[in-house]
Design an enzyme around this catalytic site. Structure first.
Site, PDB file in Angstrom:
ATOM      1  CG  ASP A 339      42.421  10.887  25.515  1.00 22.00           C
ATOM      2  OD1 ASP A 339      43.565  11.284  25.754  1.00 22.00           O
ATOM      3  OD2 ASP A 339      41.911   9.863  25.997  1.00 22.00           O
ATOM      4  CG  ASP A 632      40.909   5.938  25.756  1.00 24.39           C
ATOM      5  OD1 ASP A 632      42.145   5.823  25.928  1.00 24.39           O
ATOM      6  OD2 ASP A 632      40.409   6.332  24.689  1.00 24.39           O
ATOM      7  CG  ASP A 636      45.375   6.787  29.044  1.00 22.36           C
ATOM      8  OD1 ASP A 636      46.529   7.129  28.742  1.00 22.36           O
ATOM      9  OD2 ASP A 636      44.459   6.674  28.216  1.00 22.36           O
TER      10      ASP A 636
HETATM   11  P1  ATP Z   1      43.703  10.004  21.158  1.00 23.64           P
HETATM   12  O1  ATP Z   1      44.925  10.100  21.966  1.00 23.64           O
HETATM   13  O2  ATP Z   1      43.586  11.033  20.103  1.00 23.64           O
HETATM   14  O3  ATP Z   1      42.449   9.828  21.917  1.00 23.64           O
HETATM   15  P2  ATP Z   1      44.078   7.338  20.948  1.00 23.64           P
HETATM   16  O4  ATP Z   1      44.351   7.363  22.377  1.00 23.64           O
HETATM   17  O5  ATP Z   1      42.950   6.523  20.447  1.00 23.64           O
HETATM   18  O6  ATP Z   1      43.903   8.736  20.332  1.00 23.64           O
HETATM   19  P3  ATP Z   1      45.945   5.503  20.279  1.00 23.64           P
HETATM   20  O7  ATP Z   1      44.813   4.560  20.250  1.00 23.64           O
HETATM   21  O8  ATP Z   1      46.952   5.429  21.323  1.00 23.64           O
HETATM   22  O9  ATP Z   1      45.406   6.948  20.259  1.00 23.64           O
HETATM   23  O10 ATP Z   1      46.615   5.445  18.877  1.00 23.64           O
HETATM   24  C1  ATP Z   1      47.866   5.977  18.653  1.00 23.64           C
HETATM   25  C2  ATP Z   1      48.322   5.607  17.253  1.00 23.64           C
HETATM   26  O11 ATP Z   1      48.417   4.192  17.163  1.00 23.64           O
HETATM   27  C3  ATP Z   1      47.363   6.018  16.172  1.00 23.64           C
HETATM   28  O12 ATP Z   1      47.697   7.282  15.673  1.00 23.64           O
HETATM   29  C4  ATP Z   1      47.573   4.984  15.119  1.00 23.64           C
HETATM   30  O13 ATP Z   1      48.675   5.338  14.315  1.00 23.64           O
HETATM   31  C5  ATP Z   1      47.951   3.761  15.900  1.00 23.64           C
HETATM   32  N1  ATP Z   1      46.804   2.885  16.119  1.00 23.64           N
HETATM   33  C6  ATP Z   1      45.635   3.217  16.687  1.00 23.64           C
HETATM   34  N2  ATP Z   1      44.827   2.166  16.778  1.00 23.64           N
HETATM   35  C7  ATP Z   1      45.475   1.127  16.253  1.00 23.64           C
HETATM   36  C8  ATP Z   1      45.184  -0.250  16.070  1.00 23.64           C
HETATM   37  N3  ATP Z   1      44.040  -0.765  16.474  1.00 23.64           N
HETATM   38  N4  ATP Z   1      46.114  -1.024  15.487  1.00 23.64           N
HETATM   39  C9  ATP Z   1      47.283  -0.507  15.114  1.00 23.64           C
HETATM   40  N5  ATP Z   1      47.628   0.757  15.260  1.00 23.64           N
HETATM   41  C10 ATP Z   1      46.757   1.587  15.815  1.00 23.64           C
END
Ligand code: ATP
Length: 891
Positions: A339, A632, A636
């Site tokens: 990630d 996480d 997943d």
């Molecule tokens: P990575 O894959 O890099 O570890 P992540 O798993 O944290 O990131 P996600 O949390 O799935 O990625 O977030 C994907 C997308 O969803 C982000 O790019 C953002 O645009 C949106 N996003 C992330 N967190 C939030 C939230 N709390 N509320 C709304 N949209 C969100």
């Protein structure tokens, strides 16, 4: 606590709370909780049953050959060899103690690990939200639930927001059950229909909630069918299995040789005119001692010990191994899928840009500027912050700081710094939660006598749902032009490596019922864009360079958009100029075959859903890659399970992902994975050294006894001496090799093939020829002492042979440290434990030769300087030959 008792699902939350003497916002008081814990006992299904120490000690002697030897020894004792019998039994005892100490060390390592992995729960007590060990929960506790949490006890919901619970472990129903707080009057509802209850051993799929604990431990639904939980035991690892089967084959071989030695021994005795009964016992004792010394019954245990000590060392480096096989597999990892957020980056998210209408404002890192006060569009900017803070599950902590998802805490921090906080966070009346697939979140609030829906999420996602936009304080219809402009702003932020979030809102009728989720999230009005920075971790470029040298490929998989991913990928040195970034949408269009063809060359995946991770793992595995995959979120879990090494996050990960994983990173850091791979390689290398050492020594012992029985009328090595050689070499040097420091180049070579066990044909041959050469040392002094020096007494010749066998094996351990470098190189001395083992073991040997009482027991004589010289030369010769062959081969 009132005495009225359930069925809890038929009672209102208030009644349940009253019956359990609890308060939904303050929870129990600590003294009350302590009292209840004393009454109800810990919330643990089964205290892990520890085998008592005496049992484990006794287990060391639970071996058929040892019993046969003990009987033979007793017989010889009756024949008058009392001293000999006592000595043999003492050595057996020492051997048992050694094994016991080793195993206890392993056991302690595993236990410490189990403690570290003890589940936690978020509980409200004394009016404060806090993390407690789930074992401390008592009836009446208020537990807070979020997506991905394991439910730690049975309870009645008192709050549920879009809550869905995966109850498949209890009900077999694979679709998560929607939960609510309204009571269900039908008292006889089956478990799966009690939608206002939650049960231990299930987990939150989406949404939030709070429940009051009604049952803990044995009285929970799962507690009543507790056998289910016993399946958690570690399966034997491939190496353990390999060595178990190899061990059996070796045992048979050794037994066959022992029988031959016995037969020849009797023949020799009769030729020498020894009485039959005496000849029989002596031959039997030699044969059985040989079997006990040379049958490597401890092989699987050695693997367990080495693996669990590896586990402990990994824990010291923040890698918590949940399944023993991971230690082995880590060493052969060829591909790490990581990630981005929090693993490659620091997860210290900060709002750096707020864009409304057409003009961007960069917010300085120290937030000294308060743009909301000065610039035009201040009202819109304040609205952006209000949405970001309200459509948000993070909470401010009492002593400062925030609790929650790092993206959301960053938004809350920005709002607190830049706007008037009292305007923020109107009362929330409904919500559609965030998940990694939807990439957005919507909440509904009551503001004065109006209702508004607030949305935040990926800009592409949110803009797709907007029909209007706020520009200079006015709401206008969304035009192509405007859309292009906003996308342009988004791209310019993303190409700086920012995570971007768009916020939008919608006015709702205060009278009509709330629309369904799908309708609610349409017709939105775009308000603004936020850019968040999350700098890469400082140690990542170095860790990536290590991977490159170690022949391990790395791919970054992120939910963020392609431009953000590209910027970060380039910054950390993962992505070269011109290399492509594959997005989730592209992945969606690829067939499995097309993905398999591409997957080995792609270094960055962007805007992916958790389901895509599963496809990536499969595609990589189809090429025979050994894949470590991080994750996480709740979704997943399938990819973590499918990967060879599922890696979960200890800080931000959900319980569900942790449970699906093989290893948890206590610090969420990518570099920790690389460190764990290094440890895994080291464990495997050391195991290889120990096993080659033990087996080649055993071969030498078997051969020397076997060959010399044909030439000597009496045994050249007495049973006691055989057992002694085995004790001295199996003991300290084997332990020392097990903790051998890794070679400097351990991460400079390609990963070992995953199918390759330790005892591949090449190594079997190595054990045989090296073992034979060690035997040569014994034979040399045998010939020297018995043939070339006719003046020597048989005792003297035997003592020389005995000592040569000990010495040559000890020296052999040094040669095994490296597969390429010469034993004569300076680094041979860098394993201090091994040097100590050599000195220690030789000192013990000297005791046996020079302390008169021991000399009597071991039937030795003191060696003269010339004898020592002969022993030394004989022992060094095979070592030199083995080294020569090794070094020439390595060139
Ligand atoms: P990575 O894959 O890099 O570890 P992540 O798993 O944290 O990131 P996600 O949390 O799935 O990625 O977030 C994907 C997308 O969803 C982000 O790019 C953002 O645009 C949106 N996003 C992330 N967190 C939030 C939230 N709390 N509320 C709304 N949209 C969100």
């Amino acid at each position: 606590m009132a005495e009225t008792r359930g069925p809890w699902h038929a009672m209102t939350p208030d009644l349940v709370l009253e019956a359990l003497g609890s308060d939904p916002s303050a929870g129990l008081t600590s003294p009350e909780a302590v009292a209840r814990l004393a009454a109800a006992g810990p919330n643990q299904l089964r205290a892990s049953v520890r085998t008592p120490a005496w049992r484990r000690f006794a287990g060391q002697f639970n071996d058929f050959m040892i019993w046969v030897l003990a009987v033979a020894v007793l017989i010889s004792a009756f024949e008058g060899e009392l001293l000999d019998a006592v000595a043999i039994l003492t050595i057996l005892l020492l051997n048992g103690i050694l094994g016991f100490l080793q195993e206890s060390r392993a056991e302690r390592a595993m236990e410490a690990l189990r403690e570290m992995a003890a589940p936690l729960a978020t509980v409200v007590r004394d009016g404060r939200q806090q993390q407690l060990a789930a074992a401390m929960l008592v009836p009446g506790d208020i537990v807070v639930l979020a997506a991905g949490d394991n439910i730690p006890a049975d309870g009645r919901l008192v709050e549920a927001a879009a809550l869905r619970v995966d109850e498949s472990s209890l009900t077999g129903e694979s679709v998560p059950a929607a939960k609510h707080v309204e009571p269900l009057p039908d008292e006889r509802l089956v478990l799966g229909d009690r939608r206002d209850m939650v049960y231990a051993s299930t987990s939150v799929a989406v949404g939030r909630g709070r429940f009051v604990v009604t049952e803990t431990a044995g009285t929970t639904e799962v507690g009543r069918i507790a056998e289910m939980l016993d399946a958690q035991e570690n399966e034997p690892t491939p190496l353990q299995r390999e060595l178990k089967s190899v061990g059996k084959r070796i045992a048979l071989l050794v037994l066959a040789v022992a029988v031959a030695v016995f037969a020849v021994g009797i023949w020799q005795a009769s030729r020498a005119g020894v009485p039959l009964s005496r000849g029989l016992t002596v031959a039997l004792l030699v044969a059985i001692s040989l079997a006990v010394a040379a049958i490597p019954e401890g092989l699987p245990a050695i693997v367990t010990v080495a693996l669990s000590l590896g586990v402990r060392r990994m824990a010291e480096h923040n890698a918590i191994v949940r399944k023993l096989h991971a230690v082995e597999t880590l060493g052969s990892t060829t591909f790490i899928c990581s990630d981005k957020t929090g693993t490659l980056t620091r997860n210290e998210m900060r709002v750096r840009s707020i864009l409304v209408g057409t003009d961007p404002v960069e917010i300085l890192p120290d937030w000294a500027e308060r743009p909301a006060d000065r610039v035009p569009d201040a009202a819109d900017r304040a609205l952006v912050l209000a949405i970001a803070a309200s459509c948000n599950d993070a909470e401010p902590l009492e002593g400062g700081g925030y609790l929650g998802d790092p993206t959301e805490t960053a938004l809350l921090a920005a709002a607190d710094n830049l706007a008037a906080p009292e305007r923020l966070r109107p009362r929330r009346i409904a919500e559609v939660p965030f998940d990694s697939e939807r990439k957005r979140m919507t909440t509904v609030h009551a503001v004065d006598d109006r209702r508004v829906a607030y949305m935040k999420g990926g800009a592409d996602v949110v803009l797709g749902l907007c029909t209007h936009a706020r520009v200079h304080g006015e709401t206008t219809a969304m035009t192509e032009e405007l859309l292009l402009l906003i996308h342009g702003q988004d791209e310019s932020l993303a190409s700086k490596g920012y995570r971007t979030l768009a916020v939008a809102m919608r006015e709702l009728s205060a009278e009509d019922p709330l629309p369904e989720d799908e309708v609610l999230e349409t017709g939105m009005t775009y308000v603004g864009l936020l850019g968040l920075v999350d700098p890469p971790r400082a140690e990542v470029p170095e860790a990536l360079a290590t991977c490159r040298r170690a022949g391990i490929e790395v791919a970054m998989i992120t939910g963020d958009q392609a431009l953000t991913a590209r910027a970060i990928g380039t910054e950390i040195g993962l992505l070269e100029e011109g290399e492509r970034v594959v997005t989730g949408a592209e992945l969606e269009r690829m067939s499995d075959e097309a993905l398999a063809a591409a997957v080995e060359d792609v270094r960055v995946y962007a805007r992916v859903d958790p389901a895509h991770k599963l496809r990536i793992v499969d595609a990589l595995k189809s090429h025979g890659e050994v894949v470590a995959m991080t994750g996480d979120g709740v979704n997943d879990a399938p990819a973590l399970k499918r990967a060879d090494i599922g890696v979960a996050m200890g800080l931000v990960g959900t319980d569900v992902s942790r449970e699906a994983s093989d290893m948890v990173l206590a610090d969420d850091d990518f570099a920790t994975i690389v460190e764990a791979v290094r440890e895994g390689r080291m464990v495997f290398d050391n195991l290889r050294k120990v096993i080659l050492f033990l087996l080649s020594c055993n071969v030498s012992e078997v051969l020397i006894v076997f060959v010399t029985t044909f030439f000597s009328p009496t045994p050249v090595l007495l049973p006691l001496q055989l057992l002694w050689i085995n004790l001295v070499t199996d003991g300290l040097p084997a332990l020392a090799l097990g903790v051998d420091p890794p070679g400097r180049r351990i991460m400079d070579r390609a990963p070992r093939s995953a199918e390759e066990g330790i005892l591949v044909r090449r190594r079997q041959i190595q054990i045989l020829w090296q073992g034979s050469l060690l035997t040569a040392a014994g034979l040399l002094v045998f010939v020297w002492g018995q043939v070339l020096m006719p003046g020597h007494s048989p005792e003297r010749a035997r003592t020389m042979l005995f000592t040569a066998m000990v010495l040559v094996q000890l020296l052999h351990a040094f040669g095994l440290r490296s597969e390429t470098r010469s034993v004569w190189s300076a680094s041979s001395l860098c394993n201090r434990w091994l040097v100590a083992a050599l000195l220690g073991s030789m000192s013990l040997q000297a005791l046996v030769l020079y302390v008169p009482a021991l000399r009597q027991v071991f039937a030795t004589v003191p060696l003269a300087a010339t004898d020592w010289l002969a022993v030394l030369v004989a022992a060094l010769l095979p070592i030199a030959v083995i080294d020569l062959v090794k070094v020439r081969r390595a060139r």
